[in-house]
Design a protein around this motif. Structure first.
Motif, PDB file in Angstrom:
ATOM      1  N   ALA A  51      31.663 -15.516 -19.431  1.00 50.21           N
ATOM      2  CA  ALA A  51      31.638 -14.671 -18.242  1.00 50.21           C
ATOM      3  C   ALA A  51      30.210 -14.431 -17.761  1.00 50.21           C
ATOM      4  O   ALA A  51      29.949 -14.396 -16.553  1.00 50.21           O
ATOM      5  CB  ALA A  51      32.325 -13.335 -18.529  1.00 50.21           C
ATOM      6  N   GLU A  52      29.261 -14.283 -18.707  1.00 49.63           N
ATOM      7  CA  GLU A  52      27.870 -14.086 -18.309  1.00 49.63           C
ATOM      8  C   GLU A  52      27.311 -15.324 -17.621  1.00 49.63           C
ATOM      9  O   GLU A  52      26.569 -15.228 -16.645  1.00 49.63           O
ATOM     10  CB  GLU A  52      27.016 -13.727 -19.528  1.00 49.63           C
ATOM     11  N   PHE A  53      27.657 -16.503 -18.129  1.00 45.91           N
ATOM     12  CA  PHE A  53      27.221 -17.727 -17.472  1.00 45.91           C
ATOM     13  C   PHE A  53      27.799 -17.821 -16.057  1.00 45.91           C
ATOM     14  O   PHE A  53      27.086 -18.143 -15.102  1.00 45.91           O
ATOM     15  CB  PHE A  53      27.639 -18.954 -18.280  1.00 45.91           C
ATOM     16  N   VAL A  54      29.090 -17.547 -15.926  1.00 44.78           N
ATOM     17  CA  VAL A  54      29.735 -17.635 -14.617  1.00 44.78           C
ATOM     18  C   VAL A  54      29.108 -16.652 -13.636  1.00 44.78           C
ATOM     19  O   VAL A  54      28.808 -16.994 -12.483  1.00 44.78           O
ATOM     20  CB  VAL A  54      31.258 -17.376 -14.742  1.00 44.78           C
ATOM     21  N   GLU A  55      28.878 -15.416 -14.076  1.00 42.77           N
ATOM     22  CA  GLU A  55      28.273 -14.410 -13.207  1.00 42.77           C
ATOM     23  C   GLU A  55      26.859 -14.815 -12.798  1.00 42.77           C
ATOM     24  O   GLU A  55      26.480 -14.725 -11.632  1.00 42.77           O
ATOM     25  CB  GLU A  55      28.236 -13.056 -13.925  1.00 42.77           C
ATOM     26  N   GLY A  56      26.080 -15.274 -13.765  1.00 45.85           N
ATOM     27  CA  GLY A  56      24.712 -15.688 -13.451  1.00 45.85           C
ATOM     28  C   GLY A  56      24.670 -16.861 -12.494  1.00 45.85           C
ATOM     29  O   GLY A  56      23.930 -16.834 -11.504  1.00 45.85           O
ATOM     30  N   PHE A  57      25.461 -17.886 -12.765  1.00 48.71           N
ATOM     31  CA  PHE A  57      25.496 -19.047 -11.877  1.00 48.71           C
ATOM     32  C   PHE A  57      25.943 -18.651 -10.473  1.00 48.71           C
ATOM     33  O   PHE A  57      25.389 -19.100  -9.472  1.00 48.71           O
ATOM     34  CB  PHE A  57      26.444 -20.117 -12.438  1.00 48.71           C
ATOM     35  N   GLY A  58      26.964 -17.794 -10.401  1.00 52.49           N
ATOM     36  CA  GLY A  58      27.490 -17.393  -9.100  1.00 52.49           C
ATOM     37  C   GLY A  58      26.492 -16.601  -8.278  1.00 52.49           C
ATOM     38  O   GLY A  58      26.352 -16.808  -7.072  1.00 52.49           O
ATOM     39  N   GLN A  59      25.759 -15.694  -8.926  1.00 53.25           N
ATOM     40  CA  GLN A  59      24.819 -14.840  -8.197  1.00 53.25           C
ATOM     41  C   GLN A  59      23.553 -15.579  -7.784  1.00 53.25           C
ATOM     42  O   GLN A  59      22.948 -15.264  -6.765  1.00 53.25           O
ATOM     43  CB  GLN A  59      24.443 -13.622  -9.053  1.00 53.25           C
ATOM     44  N   LEU A  60      23.136 -16.562  -8.588  1.00 58.05           N
ATOM     45  CA  LEU A  60      21.833 -17.188  -8.363  1.00 58.05           C
ATOM     46  C   LEU A  60      21.902 -18.535  -7.654  1.00 58.05           C
ATOM     47  O   LEU A  60      20.870 -19.082  -7.270  1.00 58.05           O
ATOM     48  CB  LEU A  60      21.123 -17.372  -9.708  1.00 58.05           C
ATOM     49  N   ALA A  61      23.098 -19.052  -7.453  1.00 56.79           N
ATOM     50  CA  ALA A  61      23.253 -20.414  -6.938  1.00 56.79           C
ATOM     51  C   ALA A  61      22.604 -20.619  -5.573  1.00 56.79           C
ATOM     52  O   ALA A  61      22.133 -21.720  -5.277  1.00 56.79           O
ATOM     53  CB  ALA A  61      24.738 -20.778  -6.863  1.00 56.79           C
ATOM     54  N   GLU A  62      22.557 -19.600  -4.741  1.00 57.72           N
ATOM     55  CA  GLU A  62      22.038 -19.771  -3.386  1.00 57.72           C
ATOM     56  C   GLU A  62      20.618 -19.242  -3.211  1.00 57.72           C
ATOM     57  O   GLU A  62      20.144 -19.065  -2.090  1.00 57.72           O
ATOM     58  CB  GLU A  62      22.984 -19.097  -2.383  1.00 57.72           C
ATOM     59  N   LEU A  63      19.927 -19.009  -4.325  1.00 58.16           N
ATOM     60  CA  LEU A  63      18.527 -18.603  -4.223  1.00 58.16           C
ATOM     61  C   LEU A  63      17.701 -19.711  -3.588  1.00 58.16           C
ATOM     62  O   LEU A  63      17.973 -20.899  -3.792  1.00 58.16           O
ATOM     63  CB  LEU A  63      17.950 -18.345  -5.613  1.00 58.16           C
ATOM     64  N   PRO A  64      16.664 -19.357  -2.831  1.00 54.04           N
ATOM     65  CA  PRO A  64      15.689 -20.379  -2.441  1.00 54.04           C
ATOM     66  C   PRO A  64      14.941 -20.852  -3.672  1.00 54.04           C
ATOM     67  O   PRO A  64      15.129 -20.317  -4.774  1.00 54.04           O
ATOM     68  CB  PRO A  64      14.773 -19.623  -1.473  1.00 54.04           C
ATOM     69  N   GLN A  65      14.108 -21.857  -3.511  1.00 55.35           N
ATOM     70  CA  GLN A  65      13.288 -22.324  -4.625  1.00 55.35           C
ATOM     71  C   GLN A  65      12.574 -21.127  -5.256  1.00 55.35           C
ATOM     72  O   GLN A  65      12.041 -20.276  -4.540  1.00 55.35           O
ATOM     73  CB  GLN A  65      12.262 -23.331  -4.100  1.00 55.35           C
ATOM     74  N   ALA A  66      12.564 -21.061  -6.585  1.00 59.70           N
ATOM     75  CA  ALA A  66      12.085 -19.849  -7.250  1.00 59.70           C
ATOM     76  C   ALA A  66      11.111 -20.162  -8.375  1.00 59.70           C
ATOM     77  O   ALA A  66      11.115 -21.259  -8.952  1.00 59.70           O
ATOM     78  CB  ALA A  66      13.269 -19.051  -7.797  1.00 59.70           C
ATOM     79  N   VAL A  67      10.270 -19.175  -8.690  1.00 61.13           N
ATOM     80  CA  VAL A  67       9.335 -19.239  -9.812  1.00 61.13           C
ATOM     81  C   VAL A  67       9.563 -18.011 -10.668  1.00 61.13           C
ATOM     82  O   VAL A  67       9.711 -16.894 -10.148  1.00 61.13           O
ATOM     83  CB  VAL A  67       7.870 -19.279  -9.327  1.00 61.13           C
ATOM     84  N   THR A  68       9.595 -18.209 -11.987  1.00 55.55           N
ATOM     85  CA  THR A  68       9.751 -17.084 -12.910  1.00 55.55           C
ATOM     86  C   THR A  68       8.385 -16.603 -13.376  1.00 55.55           C
ATOM     87  O   THR A  68       7.527 -17.410 -13.758  1.00 55.55           O
ATOM     88  CB  THR A  68      10.607 -17.482 -14.118  1.00 55.55           C
ATOM     89  N   VAL A  69       8.192 -15.289 -13.336  1.00 57.91           N
ATOM     90  CA  VAL A  69       6.955 -14.667 -13.802  1.00 57.91           C
ATOM     91  C   VAL A  69       7.278 -13.830 -15.039  1.00 57.91           C
ATOM     92  O   VAL A  69       8.112 -12.926 -14.975  1.00 57.91           O
ATOM     93  CB  VAL A  69       6.317 -13.782 -12.713  1.00 57.91           C
ATOM     94  N   PHE A  70       6.629 -14.140 -16.155  1.00 57.53           N
ATOM     95  CA  PHE A  70       6.779 -13.372 -17.382  1.00 57.53           C
ATOM     96  C   PHE A  70       5.563 -12.480 -17.583  1.00 57.53           C
ATOM     97  O   PHE A  70       4.493 -12.711 -17.009  1.00 57.53           O
ATOM     98  CB  PHE A  70       6.911 -14.303 -18.590  1.00 57.53           C
ATOM     99  N   GLY A  71       5.702 -11.480 -18.427  1.00 56.88           N
ATOM    100  CA  GLY A  71       4.574 -10.610 -18.744  1.00 56.88           C
ATOM    101  C   GLY A  71       5.040  -9.330 -19.408  1.00 56.88           C
ATOM    102  O   GLY A  71       6.234  -9.018 -19.439  1.00 56.88           O
TER     103      GLY A  71
END
Length: 264
Positions: A51-71
């Motif tokens: 369910a977590e995979f499905v929710e994550g894929f569903g919510q993020l699928a239409e994001l524009p090109q993205a960069v992850t920032v850690f810190g």
């Protein structure tokens, strides 16, 4: 005469002897009496993970090109590292990228703030922890995960690169996971940038002087890491790798009009 042991099919399995239960799965499903221990058993966890995979894929699928920032979540507002995070989030947004962080305070908040205040897409992927850590106020789209490995999949799947501000164990975990994926070819043309030459200097020295020297990694592996103090250089590294991979930044990242599930 040979004694016949009781036998029952249970889905794809066959159980015999003492493993045969005195009730069926249907009976236990429909009977509301008894303990709720089944909620914490591994087969049920598999469903939660799915369910977590499905929710994550569903919510993020239409994001524009993205960069992850850690810190670090422990970086106070107003410090040079925090201000660098704001500038980084702003520059990434202006270059056309959505900004993804862990959604927490400190450096994560700073990057989200820079993206949000410059009109870009600001995303937070949170994690359930033993202590409270709420989603920072600059996140436009926030998703909370139970499992670290599901969350890490989202970071990689929906990013075209990682930029890492100074941080602790969690930041190092994410950094070396990314480097392992690049080293083993699981992701390609995926830049990993460290911001803060003074902070990361000893680590880079150890990697080159110990890991490379003793043959634990190759010199080529050490070159997978880019270290800089210049926000514009960090963004340029991302853009150039994106072009090499054949990606195309869609122009300035705008906030989504709707989120997955809004039309349902």
């Amino acid at each position: 005469m040979k004694k016949t042991r009781p036998e029952r099919r249970q889905g794809a399995a066959v159980v015999r002897g003492d493993l045969v239960s005195d009730s069926t799965y249907d009976q236990r499903l429909l009977d509301r009496r008894g303990p709720a221990d089944w909620l914490h058993m591994d087969p049920w966890r598999v469903m939660r993970i799915q369910a977590e995979f499905v929710e994550g894929f569903g919510q993020l699928a239409e994001l524009p090109q993205a960069v992850t920032v850690f810190g670090s979540a422990r970086t106070p507002a107003g410090t040079p590292e925090y201000e660098m995070g704001i500038k980084l989030g702003k520059s990434l947004s202006e270059a056309g990228y959505a900004v993804i962080t862990g959604g927490g305070p400190g450096c994560m908040e700073a990057a989200n703030k820079g993206a949000a205040e410059s009109g870009g897409v600001s995303v937070g992927l949170g994690i359930e922890l033993p202590f409270e850590q709420s989603m920072n106020e600059y996140v436009d789209l926030g998703i909370e995960f139970r499992y670290f490995f599901v969350r890490k999949t989202m970071f990689v799947k929906y990013s075209c690169g990682f930029i890492t501000l100074p941080g602790g164990f969690g930041t190092l975990d994410e950094l070396f996971e990314a480097l392992t994926l690049v080293q083993t070819g699981k992701v390609t043309s995926f830049p990993v940038v460290l911001m803060g030459t003074e902070f990361w200097g000893d680590l880079i020295g150890w990697i080159r002087n110990t890991l490379v020297r003793t043959g634990k990694i190759s010199a080529r592996d050490a070159d997978l890491i880019h270290v800089t103090d210049d926000v514009e250089e960090a963004v340029r590294i991302i853009v150039e790798a994106d072009r090499t991979r054949g990606g195309r930044v869609r122009g300035r990242a705008e906030k989504p009009m709707t989120l997955a599930g809004d039309a349902e």
